[in-house]
Write an enzyme that holds these catalytic residues in place. Structure first.
Site, short mmCIF file in Angstrom:
data_model
loop_
_atom_site.label_atom_id
_atom_site.label_comp_id
_atom_site.label_asym_id
_atom_site.label_seq_id
_atom_site.Cartn_x
_atom_site.Cartn_y
_atom_site.Cartn_z
N ASP A 113 -54.77 23.89 28.26
CA ASP A 113 -55.38 22.94 27.32
C ASP A 113 -56.77 23.41 26.90
OD1 ASP A 113 -53.71 20.09 27.60
OD2 ASP A 113 -53.65 21.28 29.42
N GLU A 136 -58.45 16.78 21.17
CA GLU A 136 -58.14 16.04 22.39
C GLU A 136 -59.06 16.40 23.54
OE1 GLU A 136 -54.39 14.97 25.33
OE2 GLU A 136 -54.11 16.40 23.70
N ASP A 177 -54.44 19.03 18.44
CA ASP A 177 -53.86 18.85 19.77
C ASP A 177 -53.59 20.24 20.32
OD1 ASP A 177 -52.57 18.23 22.10
OD2 ASP A 177 -51.41 16.59 21.24
N LEU A 179 -52.60 21.28 23.20
CA LEU A 179 -51.43 21.43 24.06
C LEU A 179 -50.77 20.06 24.17
CD1 LEU A 179 -51.29 23.31 27.52
CD2 LEU A 179 -49.62 21.63 26.74
N ASP A 180 -49.74 19.87 23.37
CA ASP A 180 -48.99 18.61 23.43
C ASP A 180 -47.92 18.74 24.51
OD1 ASP A 180 -48.34 16.02 22.54
OD2 ASP A 180 -46.70 16.82 21.31
N THR A 182 -48.53 18.05 27.99
CA THR A 182 -49.14 18.68 29.17
C THR A 182 -48.36 18.37 30.44
OG1 THR A 182 -51.34 18.62 28.16
CG2 THR A 182 -51.25 18.87 30.54
N HIS A 248 -40.84 6.21 29.06
CA HIS A 248 -40.41 4.82 28.84
C HIS A 248 -39.09 4.75 28.08
CE1 HIS A 248 -43.22 5.57 25.34
NE2 HIS A 248 -42.14 5.17 24.70
N LYS A 275 -40.72 15.71 19.29
CA LYS A 275 -39.90 14.59 18.80
C LYS A 275 -39.82 14.58 17.28
CE LYS A 275 -41.09 11.65 22.78
NZ LYS A 275 -42.37 12.23 23.23
N ASP A 303 -51.90 13.37 18.58
CA ASP A 303 -50.50 13.57 18.96
C ASP A 303 -49.55 13.44 17.77
OD1 ASP A 303 -50.86 13.91 21.77
OD2 ASP A 303 -51.11 11.74 21.99
#
EC number: 3.1.3.7
Length: 362
Positions: A113, A136, A177, A179-180, A182, A248, A275, A303
Site C-alpha cells: 500500500d 487512501e 486507491d 491497493l484495493d 488489502t 457481508h 467488482k 474505492d
C-alpha cells in the site's frame, strides 16, 4: 578624413548607434528568456515549466488536459501495481492495522500500500501540481520524490480521444486507491487486487483507471471520450448474478433472494475495482462475471470513483441504494450503500431494493 575615404554625418552616427543598441537588446532579452525557462518561468500558457518532462499545468492553476491526465493515470496505476506485485512476491508485507472498520474488521495496511501510494501520488503530483489529489494512504513529506512523466500519450488513448480535453485545474479532484482489496492481498488472493485512479471534474467522475497488477490488465475510460473496455452483450435482469463484498454477502443474499427469487446467484468477492470489472467484458480468465454490484455499508470514494467513471463512460450507472448520484468532492466516504449496473433499467432496480441500506446498518 574618415578611413577609406568614408565621411560619416552626425545623422549616420546616430542611426549606427541605434542599430547597435537594437542588436544588444535582442541578444540580452534572448539570454534572459533562456535563463527564465530553466527555472520554469517561461513556456507555453498552461504548460508549466519548459521541457519534455515539465508539469502539464501552469503554475497559477490554468487548465489541464484530461487526455494527458488519463495517460498519467494509466502510468501511475501500472507503476503502483509494480510495487504491489514486487512486495507480494517478496512475501515480506510488513502488515499492520490502521484501526477497525465500521464492521469491526482490521483496516489493514502493508508495504505494498505504502510504496504503491508513493509512486502513484508523486507521479500525478509532479505532472499536475495544481490539482487536488486525495489518496487512501498518508503521504509523508519526508518521502517526497519527483517522478517525471515523459509527456507521451499512448497510441490506444490517442486513437480513442483525438483532441485535447481541457478543463480548469481548480475544478479537478483526483482519487487514488494504491491497493484495493488489502485484506485479500494479505491472504494472497491476488485476483481481487487492483490499483485505481479516478479524475472528477466539479465532483463528477469523468475518467477512471483500474489496473490488475497480477494479470497486468488495465481498463480505462473517459466520459464522452473513449475507452479500452466495453460492456458485455447481455445481462440477466430477472435473476441476476450479484457481486457483493466477502464480508457481508449473507446480508445481501437474504434480501436479494426475496427480491429476485431463488435462482439469484450471490458472488462474494474482494475489492470494489474487481467488482466493477465483473460487470464488464474483461479478457481475464480469473475475472468472475456478474450482472449487478451491490454494497450495503459505508464505503470510501477512492474505492469506487474509478469504477463509477468507467461505468458512466460506457452508459452504466453507479448510485447510492436510494438512487442518488455520488459527488466526488467533500468528505471521503458515502453512507448510502451502492448499486452499480449497466444496460439495465437502473431506477427500476433501485425501486426493487428499498430495504438494503437498512440491512447494512443492522
Amino acid at each position: 578624413m574618415a578611413p577609406m575615404g568614408i565621411r560619416l554625418s552626425p545623422l549616420g552616427v546616430a542611426v549606427f548607434c541605434l542599430l547597435g543598441l537594437g542588436v544588444l537588446y535582442h541578444l540580452y532579452s534572448g539570454f534572459l528568456a533562456g535563463r527564465f525557462s530553466l527555472f520554469g518561468l517561461g513556456g507555453e500558457p498552461g504548460g508549466g515549466a519548459a521541457g519534455p518532462a515539465g508539469p502539464a499545468a501552469s503554475a497559477d492553476g490554468g487548465t489541464v488536459d484530461l487526455r494527458e491526465m488519463l495517460a498519467v493515470s494509466v502510468l501511475a496505476a501500472v507503476r503502483g501495481g509494480e510495487e504491489v506485485r514486487r512486495v507480494r512476491e517478496s512475501n515480506v508485507l510488513h502488515e499492520k492495522s490502521k484501526g477497525k472498520t465500521r464492521e469491526g474488521a482490521d483496516d489493514k495496511m502493508t508495504s505494498g500500500d505504502v510504496l504503491s501510494n508513493r509512486k502513484m501520488f508523486y507521479l500525478l503530483k509532479t505532472a499536475f501540481p495544481s490539482v487536488q489529489i486525495n489518496t487512501e494512504e498518508h503521504v509523508d513529506a519526508s518521502d517526497q520524490e519527483v517522478i517525471l512523466w515523459d509527456r507521451k500519450i499512448p497510441e490506444d488513448i490517442l486513437k480513442e480521444i483525438a483532441t485535447p480535453q481541457e478543463v480548469p485545474a481548480e475544478s479537478v479532484t483526483v482519487w487514488i486507491d494504491p491497493l484495493d482489496a488489502t485484506q485479500e492481498y494479505t491472504e494472497d488472493l491476488r485476483k481481487y487486487v487492483t490499483t485505481m485512479v479516478c479524475v472528477a471534474v466539479n465532483g463528477k467522475p469523468v475518467l477512471g483507471v483500474i489496473h490488475k497488477p497480477f494479470s497486468e490488465y488495465t481498463a480505462w475510460a473517459m466520459v464522452d471520450g473513449g475507452s479500452n473496455v466495453k460492456a458485455r452483450t447481455s445481462y440477466n435482469e430477472k435473476t441476476p448474478r450479484i457481486v457483493v463484498s466477502r464480508s457481508h454477502s449473507g446480508m445481501v443474499k437474504q434480501v436479494a433472494l426475496q427480491t429476485f427469487g431463488n435462482q439469484t446467484t450471490i458472488i462474494p468477492a474482494g475489492g470494489a475495482g474487481y467488482k466493477v470489472l465483473a460487470l464488464l467484458d474483461v479478457p481475464d480468465k480469473s475475472q468472475e462475471k456478474a450482472d449487478l454490484y451491490i454494497h450495503v455499508t459505508y464505503i470510501k470514494k477512492w474505492d469506487i470513483c474509478a469504477g463509477n467513471a468507467i461505468l458512466k463512460a460506457l452508459g452504466g450507472h453507479m448510485t447510492t441504494l436510494s438512487g442518488e448520484e455520488i459527488s466526488y468532492t467533500g468528505s471521503d466516504g458515502i453512507e448510502g450503500g451502492l448499486l452499480a449496473s449497466i444496460r439495465m433499467n437502473h431506477q427500476a432496480l433501485v425501486r426493487k431494493l428499498p430495504d438494503l441500506e437498512k440491512t447494512g446498518h443492522k
